[in-house]
Design a protein around this motif. Structure first.
Motif, PDB file in Angstrom:
ATOM      1  N   VAL A  43       6.373  -5.059  -8.536  1.00 55.64           N
ATOM      2  CA  VAL A  43       7.235  -4.460  -7.561  1.00 55.64           C
ATOM      3  C   VAL A  43       6.959  -2.988  -7.090  1.00 55.64           C
ATOM      4  O   VAL A  43       7.185  -2.863  -5.951  1.00 55.64           O
ATOM      5  CB  VAL A  43       8.703  -4.946  -8.268  1.00 55.64           C
ATOM      6  N   VAL A  61       4.021  -2.895  -4.936  1.00 58.31           N
ATOM      7  CA  VAL A  61       4.268  -3.232  -3.391  1.00 58.31           C
ATOM      8  C   VAL A  61       5.204  -2.100  -2.903  1.00 58.31           C
ATOM      9  O   VAL A  61       5.158  -1.812  -1.858  1.00 58.31           O
ATOM     10  CB  VAL A  61       4.881  -4.707  -3.569  1.00 58.31           C
ATOM     11  N   GLY A  62       6.034  -1.592  -3.665  1.00 57.02           N
ATOM     12  CA  GLY A  62       6.868  -0.746  -3.016  1.00 57.02           C
ATOM     13  C   GLY A  62       6.084   0.656  -2.699  1.00 57.02           C
ATOM     14  O   GLY A  62       6.329   1.069  -1.683  1.00 57.02           O
ATOM     15  N   PRO A 104       5.498  -3.935   1.792  1.00 59.42           N
ATOM     16  CA  PRO A 104       5.529  -5.190   1.758  1.00 59.42           C
ATOM     17  C   PRO A 104       4.750  -5.953   2.485  1.00 59.42           C
ATOM     18  O   PRO A 104       4.858  -5.690   3.706  1.00 59.42           O
ATOM     19  CB  PRO A 104       7.093  -5.484   1.861  1.00 59.42           C
ATOM     20  N   ALA A 118       1.142  -7.683  -1.916  1.00 56.92           N
ATOM     21  CA  ALA A 118       1.591  -8.109  -2.977  1.00 56.92           C
ATOM     22  C   ALA A 118       0.688  -8.797  -3.858  1.00 56.92           C
ATOM     23  O   ALA A 118       0.556  -9.080  -5.306  1.00 56.92           O
ATOM     24  CB  ALA A 118       2.837  -9.299  -2.564  1.00 56.92           C
ATOM     25  N   LEU A 152       7.940 -12.659  -5.800  1.00 55.50           N
ATOM     26  CA  LEU A 152       7.957 -11.356  -4.874  1.00 55.50           C
ATOM     27  C   LEU A 152       8.473 -11.933  -3.353  1.00 55.50           C
ATOM     28  O   LEU A 152       9.141 -11.159  -2.667  1.00 55.50           O
ATOM     29  CB  LEU A 152       6.567 -11.096  -4.941  1.00 55.50           C
ATOM     30  N   LEU A 198       9.359  -9.321  -0.716  1.00 58.96           N
ATOM     31  CA  LEU A 198       8.337  -8.294  -0.970  1.00 58.96           C
ATOM     32  C   LEU A 198       6.956  -8.874  -0.806  1.00 58.96           C
ATOM     33  O   LEU A 198       5.733  -8.095  -0.602  1.00 58.96           O
ATOM     34  CB  LEU A 198       8.378  -7.914  -2.581  1.00 58.96           C
ATOM     35  N   GLN A 232       5.814 -12.374   4.938  1.00 59.45           N
ATOM     36  CA  GLN A 232       6.943 -11.766   5.876  1.00 59.45           C
ATOM     37  C   GLN A 232       7.131 -12.905   6.811  1.00 59.45           C
ATOM     38  O   GLN A 232       5.913 -13.410   7.182  1.00 59.45           O
ATOM     39  CB  GLN A 232       6.403 -10.470   6.516  1.00 59.45           C
TER      40      GLN A 232
END
Lengths: 293, 338, 348
Positions: free
Chosen positions: A142, A145-146, A150, A155, A228, A233, A236
């Motif tokens: 996380v 990815v942050g 995203p 990921a 995720l 994340l 999409q």
């Protein structure tokens, strides 16, 4: 007759069961392998199998229950859940593969070097490894990815980085024991360079445990991807992976439970298959034993 | 109550192990006796079935996936084949003692050797802790471990290889067994240590009157310790005789071939060792007829290669060779000291 | 030794660092090989005999620089082995090879026979692929295996056949020296003599020098004209193997010979055997004076005070034992008569 050597007769060589034979005798692992093969085939031939266009939404078919038309019902945008699951398998599998590939590319050389060279090199690599492994994997992903933004690729790169230490640890452990084998000393006596010893004599003999670990990690990566994506994340919209589908279907669980359950079951079954295959491989790899009495 | 029946009577014992190609017979209708106050050696190479025979006799093959296909094993009048594990456990370690090749793997590194021996005595004899300990020290003393009382409180890793084998022997004789089964007990040891262990076994046997079933691949060791010898090849008994007869006049070409292949014998005769050609027969592909025939220099097409050869009495022993009678003088002449 | 030496080892010492003893103990060194000197002529075999802990295998490994040499010189022909750099050493490996004891663990299970035999050629020689293939076929046949076995894996072969493969691999580049570390002791009796005869034949054809490391004096007697006997890191007796085997001049050699049981029950009952008492002392703190004195049935006062001198033995060779100058004053004669008189005797 003087005692000259007599040519060894063409004896029938002893039958040793091959890896494949032993794996095939393991019924659970075989069933898992067949199911996984089916999932892979579905992913490959998705356009020919899916009953509908996975992206086409129909306002007249929002959150429909399962029917002959929509096997697993339709989602909140009126898309066919079954078709989307079929297409999502591509993304999910490729994403897991990507993560495991990254983990292998990073973890394997480090493991080989740490195990073979030993000394302070090993100490440094192993300590960094321990530090990484003491972090919860998903949280670390996380964070990564942050930082990177995203997207599914980011990921899975993150997941791959997080899994690299696990590969490294397995490879290092096996390397440590293979390094002590007499045939490695024999290779050195022959004049092999260290690089050659690592590539030709050590690597092939650590692949067994490595394949087991990689297979199990495939399942883990699939789960992590789902996690995720569920959190938004990973995958999409409008792309769909199993995790993303679980995420979009989940808020409508009360009105239309089937899409959530279907995605969940598909994920669980696939992960289970990977784990069972991993177990099967581990049990079948065992070195051919010599036939003693 | 001592009777005339042999202490251990193995009759037509057949043992099988599973393989990718079905059940393989690794012990094929093996019969032999161990008399009271006797030392019997079973000698053979790897794959001959000598160790499996011994393990099967005392119910140790089933846990490894094997099965006893047929046959009987009578120990002191009791049938062991088919006996429950609980009853077998009562006999193993008590009336039948064991020594194995690798003493370290048979000793638990976490307990002192005295505790381990005392534990065996307590289990079988129900003695008190103190009495069992005393018994353990006595046992260590019998195998000539100096200052046994203090060494009993040491751990296995504090003993050298030869000393560990002594500890194993002490453990196996602590309950005064009637039969001691020794499976290649000296193979992992240096020759100078081996000489002492053999000496010790001989002495213990003489003093206690127990019987010893000794499994080995080394004909030198056989000549040193045995009174009766059973030679195995290809899962079968191929020859069985008194030790003097066997070495003085071997009746089976395999026995005489093994002797001729030994470096010491070759030196004595003043020529290179005579190799037995080919490789040891294996359970998945027994040759038809005599199992030794592909490697035998006395092989006769037809006689040796078509039908199975029975084990038949000859000159006080038993031999499984179709040409035993005609070869008698040839094989005898080949010996070192005749 | 007739011709120029192929291998000359002088004052070889090998030691291992062993962990500190006890808490905060001092680091200690284990002297596995102590002042060993030997020489092997081109095409000759020298037997190096001893039991476990004698340092014989360590010496073999150190001569090939597979473990580090603490001090001393090792020369292969005119080339310095002990002082060679890493890259010099890799090139030297073409000229010196090794065959290991256990053919089950010395062949990489994931390589085919062809790959195993090809490897030395790839590393050291620039030979086209089809020629390599022909060489492998010829080599397999010369060790008594079918050329057609090249595509198979080691696990498909029996112990004796694997040892043939290991020998073939060592001989691929026609080395000047091969160290044979217990080449037959892991094999079945019926196969041992096949391998011994094969080694002799190969040496006859190739003129390679062998250093034969073994625990069995009779094997060494058959394979090599000269022998050196080691005990606790030191050479205690050397000489022509016939002389050493039949007329040992060091008590350890005599014990070693008499401990091997002879396959004749009558003789076993008859002979006077020397049975050694005690255990091998720790090489970390070897006994003072003569290292063998703690187990020697003929130990005298002087043995703990002075290291024994090297005495020339009748019939060739040297023995390091005080019995030749003190006590019975054997003066280089064999121990046989002395032992017969003594009516030995097991020291418990």
């Amino acid at each position: 007759m003087s005692a000259t050597t007599i040519n060894a007769p063409a004896v029938a060589l002893p039958p040793t069961s091959t890896f494949i034979q032993r794996f095939c005798r393991n019924r659970t692992a075989m069933v898992a392998a067949i199911i996984l093969l089916a999932i892979v085939l579905i992913a490959v031939f998705a356009p020919y199998i899916a009953p509908h266009d996975p992206a086409r939404s129909s306002l007249r078919a929002i959150l429909k229950p399962p029917s002959a038309m929509y096997w697993f019902g339709s989602d909140d945008l009126g898309r066919d859940v079954a078709s989307r699951l079929i297409f999502a398998s591509r993304l999910s599998l490729v994403a897991s593969l990507q993560a495991v590939a990254i983990a292998l590319v990073i973890g394997m050389p480090l493991g080989l070097i740490a195990g073979y060279v030993g000394g302070w090199v090993d100490t440094i690599i192993s300590r960094c490894n321990d530090a990484l492994m003491s972090f919860p994997a998903l949280i670390l992903a996380v964070v990564i990815v942050g930082l990177m933004g995203p997207s599914l690729t980011n990921a899975m790169t993150a997941i791959g980085l997080v899994y690299a230490p696990r590969i490294m640890r397995v490879v290092r452990g096996s390397t440590l024991s293979v390094r002590e084998e007499v045939y490695v000393r024999a290779a050195r006596a022959t004049g092999c360079s260290d690089t050659r010893i690592i590539l030709r004599h050590v690597l092939p003999n650590v692949t067994g445990p490595l394949v087991v670990q990689a297979t199990v990690l495939m399942g883990q990566a699939l789960l992590a991807e789902a996690g995720l994506s569920f959190l938004g994340l990973g995958t999409q919209p409008p792309e769909a992976s199993w995790g993303a589908m679980l995420g979009t279907a989940f808020p409508y669980m009360a009105e239309s439970p089937v899409p959530t359950i279907a995605a969940g079951v598909v994920i669980s079954v696939t992960v289970l298959c990977f784990n069972l295959i991993g177990d099967g491989i581990r049990d079948s790899v065992g070195r051919m034993r010599r036939s003693g009495d | 109550m001592e009777s005339d029946t042999p202490l251990l009577e193995v009759r037509d014992l057949s043992v099988q192990f599973p393989s990718p190609h079905g059940w393989l017979t690794v012990v094929d209708k093996v019969s032999f006796n161990v008399g009271r106050n006797d030392i019997v050696c079973v000698v053979g190479e790897s794959g001959s079935g000598k160790s499996v025979t011994m393990q099967a006799a005392v119910g140790l093959v089933q846990p490894k996936g094997g099965r006893i296909k047929s046959g009987s094993v009578r120990f002191d009048g009791q049938e062991l084949v088919g006996m429950g594990n609980r009853q077998l456990n009562r006999i193993r370690g008590d009336a039948i003692g064991f020594i194995f090749q690798e003493p370290m793997s048979s000793l638990n590194p976490a307990y002192t050797v005295g505790e381990q021996i005392a534990e065996v005595v307590r289990r079988h004899r129900g003695l008190s802790r103190a009495d069992a300990w005393k018994r353990a020290v006595e046992a260590l003393d019998r195998v000539h471990i100096a200052s046994a009382a203090s060494r009993a409180a040491e751990y296995p890793h504090q003993f050298s290889g030869g000393m560990r084998q002594r500890v194993m022997i002490a453990m196996s004789i602590a309950c005064d067994p009637k039969l001691l089964i020794a499976d290649e007990p000296t193979t992992a040891l240096d020759v100078t240590i081996q000489a002492r262990i053999l000496e010790l076994l001989r002495e213990l046997q003489r003093d206690s009157g127990m019987s010893v079933l000794f499994i080995t691949h080394d004909l030198g060791v056989v000549a040193d310790i045995a009174r009766h010898v059973v030679v195995m090849y290809g899962a079968q008994v191929v020859e069985s005789a008194d030790v003097d007869n066997l070495f003085g006049a071997p009746r089976h070409p395999y026995t005489s071939g093994l002797l001729g292949a030994m470096p010491q014998v070759a030196l004595e005769r003043g020529h290179d060792p005579i190799a037995i050609p080919g490789t040891v027969a294996q359970a998945h592909s027994w040759p038809s007829g005599c199992r030794f025939n592909p490697r035998c220099i006395y092989r006769e097409e037809g006689t040796c290669t078509t039908t199975a050869i029975p084990l038949e009495p000859i000159g006080g022993g038993l031999v499984r060779c179709a040409r035993a009678a005609e070869l008698q003088s040839t094989l005898g002449r080949a010996m070192v000291t005749a | 030794m007739s011709n120029k030496p192929c291998l000359r080892v002088e004052n070889l010492h090998v030691s291992y660092d062993v962990g500190s003893t006890g808490f905060l103990g001092k680091r200690r060194k284990l002297h596995a090989v102590n002042d060993v000197s030997l020489e092997i002529g081109a095409g000759e075999t020298l037997g190096l005999v001893g039991e476990s802990g004698s340092g014989k295998s360590t010496a073999g490994l150190a001569i090939l620089r597979l473990i580090d040499v603490a001090s001393g010189t090792v020369r292969l022909g005119e080339t310095d082995v002990a002082g060679a750099t890493r890259s010099e050493l890799r090139a030297l490996r073409r000229r010196m090879q090794m065959v290991f004891q256990d053919p089950y663990s010395s062949l990489n299970p994931s390589m085919t026979i062809a790959q195993l035999l090809e490897e030395p050629l790839i590393i050291h020689a620039d030979i086209p692929k089809d020629e390599r293939k022909a060489m492998i076929g010829r080599m397999l046949e010369s060790v008594g295996l079918h050329a057609g076995y090249a595509a198979r894996y080691p696990h498909e072969f029996s112990g004796g056949q694997r040892q043939r493969i290991a020998i073939a691999r060592a001989m691929m580049l026609h080395p000047e020296l091969v160290v044979l570390d217990e080449p037959v002791s892991a094999l079945d009796v019926s196969t041992q003599s096949q391998i011994m005869n094969l080694l002799k034949k190969i040496q006859g054809d190739s003129g390679t020098a062998f250093l034969l490391v073994a625990h069995d004096l009779s094997v060494v007697r058959l394979m090599s004209p000269r022998v050196a006997v080691m005990y606790l890191g030191e050479i205690v007796e050397t000489g022509p193997s016939g002389r050493v085997y039949d007329q040992p001049a060091h008590p350890y050699t005599a014990a070693l010979i008499s401990a091997v049981p002879f396959p004749d029950p009558e003789r076993q009952r008859r002979v006077n055997r020397i049975i050694l008492g005690g255990d091998l002392p720790s090489p970390m703190s070897p006994p003072s004076g003569c290292r063998f004195r703690t187990r020697c049935p003929f130990v005298m006062d002087i043995c703990s005070k002075e290291a024994p001198p090297k005495v020339a033995v009748e019939g060739g060779g040297l023995a390091s034992c005080h019995l030749h100058a003190h006590g019975p004053k054997l003066g280089g004669r064999s121990l046989n008569d002395f032992i017969r008189d003594k009516q030995i005797v097991s020291a418990a």
